[in-house]
Motif scaffolding. Structure first.
Motif, PDB file in Angstrom:
ATOM      1  N   LEU A 296       0.856  -1.172   0.000  1.00  0.00           N
ATOM      2  CA  LEU A 296       0.000   0.000   0.000  1.00  0.00           C
ATOM      3  C   LEU A 296       0.897   1.228   0.000  1.00  0.00           C
ATOM      4  O   LEU A 296       1.641   1.462   0.949  1.00  0.00           O
ATOM      5  CB  LEU A 296      -0.930  -0.004   1.212  1.00  0.00           C
ATOM      6  N   GLN A 297       0.832   2.010  -1.084  1.00  0.00           N
ATOM      7  CA  GLN A 297       1.635   3.211  -1.240  1.00  0.00           C
ATOM      8  C   GLN A 297       0.821   4.450  -0.860  1.00  0.00           C
ATOM      9  O   GLN A 297      -0.366   4.366  -0.565  1.00  0.00           O
ATOM     10  CB  GLN A 297       2.147   3.321  -2.668  1.00  0.00           C
ATOM     11  N   ASP A 298       1.471   5.603  -0.912  1.00  0.00           N
ATOM     12  CA  ASP A 298       0.843   6.857  -0.489  1.00  0.00           C
ATOM     13  C   ASP A 298      -0.478   7.115  -1.192  1.00  0.00           C
ATOM     14  O   ASP A 298      -1.455   7.548  -0.581  1.00  0.00           O
ATOM     15  CB  ASP A 298       1.789   8.028  -0.766  1.00  0.00           C
ATOM     16  N   SER A 299      -0.512   6.860  -2.501  1.00  0.00           N
ATOM     17  CA  SER A 299      -1.714   7.188  -3.260  1.00  0.00           C
ATOM     18  C   SER A 299      -2.909   6.367  -2.788  1.00  0.00           C
ATOM     19  O   SER A 299      -4.021   6.880  -2.687  1.00  0.00           O
ATOM     20  CB  SER A 299      -1.477   6.963  -4.750  1.00  0.00           C
ATOM     21  N   MET A 300      -2.700   5.093  -2.483  1.00  0.00           N
ATOM     22  CA  MET A 300      -3.802   4.276  -1.977  1.00  0.00           C
ATOM     23  C   MET A 300      -4.211   4.714  -0.577  1.00  0.00           C
ATOM     24  O   MET A 300      -5.394   4.680  -0.228  1.00  0.00           O
ATOM     25  CB  MET A 300      -3.432   2.797  -1.985  1.00  0.00           C
ATOM     26  N   LEU A 301      -3.232   5.125   0.224  1.00  0.00           N
ATOM     27  CA  LEU A 301      -3.564   5.645   1.548  1.00  0.00           C
ATOM     28  C   LEU A 301      -4.463   6.873   1.419  1.00  0.00           C
ATOM     29  O   LEU A 301      -5.447   7.012   2.157  1.00  0.00           O
ATOM     30  CB  LEU A 301      -2.278   5.992   2.299  1.00  0.00           C
ATOM     31  N   ASP A 302      -4.137   7.741   0.465  1.00  0.00           N
ATOM     32  CA  ASP A 302      -4.954   8.929   0.238  1.00  0.00           C
ATOM     33  C   ASP A 302      -6.370   8.543  -0.205  1.00  0.00           C
ATOM     34  O   ASP A 302      -7.357   9.141   0.243  1.00  0.00           O
ATOM     35  CB  ASP A 302      -4.309   9.826  -0.816  1.00  0.00           C
ATOM     36  N   LEU A 303      -6.482   7.560  -1.099  1.00  0.00           N
ATOM     37  CA  LEU A 303      -7.807   7.138  -1.565  1.00  0.00           C
ATOM     38  C   LEU A 303      -8.618   6.524  -0.432  1.00  0.00           C
ATOM     39  O   LEU A 303      -9.842   6.686  -0.378  1.00  0.00           O
ATOM     40  CB  LEU A 303      -7.671   6.144  -2.716  1.00  0.00           C
ATOM     41  N   LEU A 304      -7.938   5.810   0.482  1.00  0.00           N
ATOM     42  CA  LEU A 304      -8.634   5.292   1.663  1.00  0.00           C
ATOM     43  C   LEU A 304      -9.148   6.447   2.522  1.00  0.00           C
ATOM     44  O   LEU A 304     -10.289   6.450   2.980  1.00  0.00           O
ATOM     45  CB  LEU A 304      -7.706   4.409   2.489  1.00  0.00           C
ATOM     46  N   GLY A 305      -8.278   7.434   2.744  1.00  0.00           N
ATOM     47  CA  GLY A 305      -8.663   8.561   3.572  1.00  0.00           C
ATOM     48  C   GLY A 305      -9.778   9.391   2.976  1.00  0.00           C
ATOM     49  O   GLY A 305     -10.634   9.921   3.699  1.00  0.00           O
ATOM     50  N   ILE A 331      -4.685   6.454  12.234  1.00  0.00           N
ATOM     51  CA  ILE A 331      -4.665   5.005  12.101  1.00  0.00           C
ATOM     52  C   ILE A 331      -6.011   4.369  12.438  1.00  0.00           C
ATOM     53  O   ILE A 331      -6.385   3.354  11.854  1.00  0.00           O
ATOM     54  CB  ILE A 331      -3.526   4.410  12.971  1.00  0.00           C
ATOM     55  N   ALA A 332      -6.763   4.954  13.356  1.00  0.00           N
ATOM     56  CA  ALA A 332      -8.069   4.375  13.696  1.00  0.00           C
ATOM     57  C   ALA A 332      -8.995   4.396  12.483  1.00  0.00           C
ATOM     58  O   ALA A 332      -9.771   3.454  12.259  1.00  0.00           O
ATOM     59  CB  ALA A 332      -8.693   5.141  14.857  1.00  0.00           C
ATOM     60  N   LYS A 333      -8.900   5.458  11.692  1.00  0.00           N
ATOM     61  CA  LYS A 333      -9.714   5.560  10.487  1.00  0.00           C
ATOM     62  C   LYS A 333      -9.278   4.533   9.443  1.00  0.00           C
ATOM     63  O   LYS A 333     -10.104   3.856   8.817  1.00  0.00           O
ATOM     64  CB  LYS A 333      -9.605   6.979   9.931  1.00  0.00           C
ATOM     65  N   TYR A 334      -7.961   4.393   9.268  1.00  0.00           N
ATOM     66  CA  TYR A 334      -7.467   3.461   8.258  1.00  0.00           C
ATOM     67  C   TYR A 334      -7.740   2.010   8.661  1.00  0.00           C
ATOM     68  O   TYR A 334      -7.961   1.157   7.791  1.00  0.00           O
ATOM     69  CB  TYR A 334      -5.970   3.662   8.035  1.00  0.00           C
ATOM     70  N   ARG A 335      -7.709   1.730   9.951  1.00  0.00           N
ATOM     71  CA  ARG A 335      -7.891   0.350  10.407  1.00  0.00           C
ATOM     72  C   ARG A 335      -9.262  -0.201  10.011  1.00  0.00           C
ATOM     73  O   ARG A 335      -9.438  -1.408   9.885  1.00  0.00           O
ATOM     74  CB  ARG A 335      -7.697   0.259  11.921  1.00  0.00           C
ATOM     75  N   GLN A 336     -10.219   0.643   9.786  1.00  0.00           N
ATOM     76  CA  GLN A 336     -11.551   0.192   9.395  1.00  0.00           C
ATOM     77  C   GLN A 336     -11.589  -0.309   7.954  1.00  0.00           C
ATOM     78  O   GLN A 336     -12.484  -1.078   7.587  1.00  0.00           O
ATOM     79  CB  GLN A 336     -12.554   1.349   9.555  1.00  0.00           C
ATOM     80  N   ARG A 337     -10.620   0.113   7.140  1.00  0.00           N
ATOM     81  CA  ARG A 337     -10.672  -0.215   5.712  1.00  0.00           C
ATOM     82  C   ARG A 337      -9.435  -0.934   5.204  1.00  0.00           C
ATOM     83  O   ARG A 337      -9.416  -1.378   4.045  1.00  0.00           O
ATOM     84  CB  ARG A 337     -10.861   1.068   4.892  1.00  0.00           C
ATOM     85  N   LEU A 338      -8.397  -1.051   6.015  1.00  0.00           N
ATOM     86  CA  LEU A 338      -7.129  -1.625   5.580  1.00  0.00           C
ATOM     87  C   LEU A 338      -6.849  -2.911   6.338  1.00  0.00           C
ATOM     88  O   LEU A 338      -6.952  -2.957   7.564  1.00  0.00           O
ATOM     89  CB  LEU A 338      -5.993  -0.623   5.808  1.00  0.00           C
ATOM     90  N   ILE A 339      -6.469  -3.956   5.601  1.00  0.00           N
ATOM     91  CA  ILE A 339      -6.124  -5.250   6.187  1.00  0.00           C
ATOM     92  C   ILE A 339      -4.744  -5.653   5.685  1.00  0.00           C
ATOM     93  O   ILE A 339      -4.468  -5.603   4.478  1.00  0.00           O
ATOM     94  CB  ILE A 339      -7.151  -6.338   5.790  1.00  0.00           C
ATOM     95  N   LEU A 340      -3.867  -6.040   6.603  1.00  0.00           N
ATOM     96  CA  LEU A 340      -2.543  -6.547   6.256  1.00  0.00           C
ATOM     97  C   LEU A 340      -2.522  -8.050   6.472  1.00  0.00           C
ATOM     98  O   LEU A 340      -2.858  -8.534   7.555  1.00  0.00           O
ATOM     99  CB  LEU A 340      -1.462  -5.868   7.109  1.00  0.00           C
TER     100      LEU A 340
END
Length: 505
Positions: A296-305, A331-340
């Protein structure tokens, strides 16, 4: 600071210095370490091991190890061990300049492997016994379970297969990582494996923690150090043009009913161009997207946000320093949509095919028939490795390879008569894109592909040379199905090796 860290007394594991822990590693051992694209790698033990190796070499002793990881790591691991000639063998992927130099000088044996294959090959015994695993975690729970770090990679398999485990507990990693991971445990080997029950990139099919028997843990080392992140450059005009061609193509596929408006799960390889392409998707009004990718690169992080990406599945973070800060702060916001996940799941060919991923990866060169070289400069010098591109290329719904049309100030054409090394055959490549245009190769014969690639992707400075080669090959080739002039098919590369330019004299 990671307030969740608890060094459980029940483990009865000594907390020790990195130097003392590194003393558990002896010459000739096979050592598996965590890390995937500069995230979640051990920060202290490799450096201490390098100091011991350097001292041993000064005494005239041979001290090298066989080193297995998830993918590339960072200078604190690959760079330090390579600089003291401490690596006998390395797999499956690397990007460190010092290590690369040693590999290309023939001083380190390197196995370049599809990253989805590594865990199962370890289970099959193809790499022999694993003596010690050195794994970064972000915490140890009171029940002894391990909170993974910013990458999962092969850590599950390394812990299971290694005779002993050294844990680096990195208190710099944000506590909000707890709960972000999905560790799927399946122990059956062929022919007894069961289907992986994942139907959507956002599905959770395992648990959030790694497991390790307490008796396996040889040492715990406390660290507090950031991942070595890489800054992404701002998209240049070439990257924007490549992104524009690909997005126009995706819209074309939507109009013709071959893609839904929300596309299909996205996979994006590491690099500035693919990062730019994903960023442009967010600017072009797409929504309801998903990602099933390895990093997951910066651009995908931005799209998640921004809510453009509904869910993203990966095995590692590959963020710039600014991206890492943004990730930690929200991170609390990203944790809802991101899975490692483990890389054997994030890159699993069956899942890639069933989910129907749109794969977007970079390349070193492609030939006029659509064969792609992702790994070797001039066919002989390894750059980084195949990584996960092959896992996705052969199995994706759409397999797209992206690159500028030239390199080295225009002295190298990325489109050549014959690829000097082939990682992805013409059978696995659907779309080639450069700033010049996009070649849709689906359903085309070899000669049709060649005409399309020359017309759409080649730089004008090399287009007439390619056309001349192809025209003569069509007349003079031994066979006319995939016409080549064998005596000059690789002459462009030889020209560069001899004269530092592929251009005709």
């Amino acid at each position: 600071m990671n307030s969740t860290t608890s060094l459980n007394a029940r483990l009865r594991t000594p907390v020790m210095s990195a130097h003392d822990a590194s003393a558990l590693i002896r010459p000739g051992m096979t050592v598996a370490m965590s890390g995937f694209t500069g995230a979640g790698y051990p920060k202290a033990v490799p450096g201490a091991l390098a100091e011991r190796i350097e001292a041993a070499h000064a005494r005239g002793e041979d001290f090298r190890v066989r080193l297995l990881t998830g993918a590339s790591t960072a200078p604190e691991l690959d760079g330090k061990l390579a600089s003291v000639d401490g690596i006998q063998l390395r797999l499956p992927y690397q990007s460190d300049p010092t290590l690369r130099e040693k590999i290309n000088a023939g001083e380190v044996d390197y196995l370049d492997i599809h990253v989805s294959h590594v865990a199962q090959h370890a289970w099959f015994g193809f790499y022999g016994d694993i003596d010690i695993a050195v794994i970064e975690v972000s915490g140890i729970r009171p029940d002894g379970q391990l909170i993974p770090s910013t990458s999962v990679g092969n850590n599950k398999t390394w812990i299971e297969r290694a005779a002993g485990v050294i844990l680096e507990v990195n208190e710099h990693q944000p506590s909000g990582l707890d709960g972000m991971h999905d560790i799927y445990y399946q122990t059956a080997l062929p022919p007894h494996r069961k289907p992986i029950p994942l139907l959507h990139p956002g599905d959770r099919i395992g648990g959030p923690y790694l497991r390790c028997p307490p008796e396996k843990i040889l040492a715990v080392v406390k660290t507090e150090a950031p991942d070595r992140s890489n800054a992404f450059s701002e998209p240049d005009e070439t990257s924007r043009q490549i992104a524009g061609h690909l997005i126009d193509f995706l819209r074309h596929e939507i109009r013709h009913g071959r893609l839904p408006p929300t596309l299909l799960p996205l996979q994006s390889g590491v690099g500035n161009i693919t990062n730019a392409v994903v960023a442009e998707l967010g600017k072009e009004g797409f929504g309801g997207l998903t990602a099933f990718t390895e990093v997951l690169q910066d651009s995908m992080l931005d799209l998640l946000g921004d809510g453009v990406l509904d869910a993203a599945s990966a095995t590692s973070l590959s963020l710039s320093p600014a991206g890492l800060a943004r990730f930690a702060n929200h991170i609390a916001k990203y944790r809802q949509r991101l899975i490692l996940r483990p890389q054997e799941i994030s890159n699993h060919p069956e899942l890639v095919r069933r989910l129907g991923c749109i794969a977007m990866n970079g390349m070193i060169e492609a030939d006029i028939f659509g064969n792609v070289n992702s790994t070797h400069v001039m066919g002989t010098r390894i750059q980084n490795g195949i990584g996960g591109s092959g896992d996705f290329a052969r199995n994706a719904y759409l397999s797209c390879f992206l690159s500028a049309s030239t390199a080295k100030n225009g002295t190298i054409s990325r489109i050549v008569p014959m690829a000097s090394h082939v990682d992805h055959t013409e059978h696995d490549v659907a779309v080639l894109v450069t700033e010049q245009g996009l070649a849709d190769l689906r359903g085309l014969s070899p000669k049709e592909r060649a005409r399309k690639v020359i017309e759409k992707c080649a730089h004008p400075d090399f287009r007439s040379m390619l056309q001349d080669y192809f025209d003569r090959a069509c007349r003079e080739s031994y066979g006319k199905h995939t016409p080549h002039l064998l005596q000059e098919a690789l002459s462009w590369h030889q020209n560069y090796v001899q004269r530092s330019s592929m251009r005709l004299p």
